[in-house]
Design a protein around this motif. Structure first.
Motif, PDB file in Angstrom:
ATOM      1  N   TRP A 167      -8.175  -1.689   5.287  1.00  0.00           N
ATOM      2  CA  TRP A 167      -7.688  -1.041   6.504  1.00  0.00           C
ATOM      3  C   TRP A 167      -8.693   0.033   6.906  1.00  0.00           C
ATOM      4  O   TRP A 167      -8.908   0.999   6.148  1.00  0.00           O
ATOM      5  CB  TRP A 167      -6.349  -0.360   6.285  1.00  0.00           C
ATOM      6  N   ARG A 221       3.035   3.147   5.868  1.00  0.00           N
ATOM      7  CA  ARG A 221       2.472   1.803   5.787  1.00  0.00           C
ATOM      8  C   ARG A 221       1.938   1.504   4.387  1.00  0.00           C
ATOM      9  O   ARG A 221       2.064   0.382   3.883  1.00  0.00           O
ATOM     10  CB  ARG A 221       1.374   1.630   6.831  1.00  0.00           C
ATOM     11  N   ASP A 253       4.877   0.778   2.246  1.00  0.00           N
ATOM     12  CA  ASP A 253       5.378  -0.574   2.505  1.00  0.00           C
ATOM     13  C   ASP A 253       4.507  -1.627   1.821  1.00  0.00           C
ATOM     14  O   ASP A 253       5.018  -2.646   1.331  1.00  0.00           O
ATOM     15  CB  ASP A 253       5.420  -0.839   4.011  1.00  0.00           C
ATOM     16  N   TRP A 254       3.172  -1.393   1.806  1.00  0.00           N
ATOM     17  CA  TRP A 254       2.277  -2.341   1.148  1.00  0.00           C
ATOM     18  C   TRP A 254       2.498  -2.332  -0.369  1.00  0.00           C
ATOM     19  O   TRP A 254       2.520  -3.382  -1.020  1.00  0.00           O
ATOM     20  CB  TRP A 254       0.828  -2.014   1.479  1.00  0.00           C
TER      21      TRP A 254
END
Length: 290
Positions: A259, A278, A281-282
């Motif tokens: 990312w 995020r 969540d990953w």
């Protein structure tokens, strides 16, 4: 500084556990394999019992009580339990910083302690120096080495990570290509710089150079698979330009997710709430219903 023979690390012990002011939070002092006391904090998940615990490795001059580390712990705590700790030479931990070398022992001790709380998954996320440490840790305690008979010990298996995210991590050692990194090298390598580190940044730095030089992050990455790997980097990072995350992703040969974050600066101080969510969540994927 010396990492000794990489791959020969052993166990750790819990020195003491105390109840913190926040209900459910526990503070402990862990002893690493080389007997350095490490302050550690366990934060239960805000959502109740959690299968996963996220171990957070801060950047150089950070600690468990730094606002950016506490903010990251709160964000991750909405998805999982969280363990934060101060690397050696930082905060209330003992010893002196080796700037990413022996710190892998600190992380291993924190991971073992996190696993002892009974969670089925332990994952790691590191920022800057902590990013380099989580990469080396995932390699040295991962399936590629721990699966070998000579390295398969209970202590090493308990120190493994089930997923790893490196944020703003360097790819290679001794990088001096930016002004902030030249200043950091002055702090680390000069007596007056180490005094500035001690009294200005509350970071105690070891005076000896690395001998031997530890495995670099980019050398560690190929050893991490099949453990899931996420590399996160800001396109406005003043310390490490984008060739660093790209080198790390390339070394993973297609097994890492990359990312590149528009407008992001460096490490935990630059990671906003949306990015932290995020990353959480990953690290903690939704389980399928039923």
């Amino acid at each position: 500084m010396s990492s000794g023979a990489e791959g020969q690390f052993r166990g750790s012990a819990v020195g003491s556990i105390t109840r913190a002011a926040v209900p459910g939070v526990r503070r402990a002092t862990l002893l690493t394999e080389d007997r350095v006391p490490i302050e550690t904090v366990y934060h239960p998940s805000e959502a109740g019992p959690a299968a996963t615990v996220i171990v957070v490795a801060h950047g150089f001059t950070g600690s468990v009580d730094r606002p950016a580390v506490r903010r990251a712990a709160r964000a991750f705590g909405r998805r999982a339990a969280v363990v934060t700790f101060s690397f050696r030479g930082h905060g209330g931990s003992g010893g002196r910083s080796t700037v990413g070398d022996r710190e892998v022992l600190d992380l291993a001790a924190a991971v073992r302690w996190a696993r002892a709380w009974g969670h089925s998954r332990v994952v790691t996320v590191g920022f800057s120096m902590g990013g380099s440490v989580v990469l080396r840790h995932a390699a040295l305690y991962g399936e590629a080495l721990v699966g070998r008979a000579e390295a398969r010990t209970e202590a090493r298996i308990d120190a493994r990570t089930d997923a790893v995210a490196a944020v703003s991590a360097p790819a290679r050692w001794y990088y001096r290509g930016t002004a902030p990194m030249r200043r950091l090298h002055w702090v680390v390598t000069r007596p007056v710089g180490r005094a500035v580190g001690r009294y200005g940044f509350r970071t105690r730095i070891h005076p000896r150079e690395w001998d031997p030089v530890p495995l670099s992050p980019v050398e560690a990455v190929p050893l991490i698979a099949p453990t899931p790997l996420l590399v996160v980097h800001g396109d406005r990072d003043p310390y490490f330009p984008l060739d660093h995350p790209r080198m790390l992703a390339a070394a993973a040969a297609g097994t890492a997710e990359l990312w590149l974050e528009p407008g992001m600066g460096h490490a935990e101080n630059a990671a906003d709430e949306a990015l932290l969510a995020r990353i959480a969540d990953w690290l903690v994927p939704e389980q399928p219903a039923g």
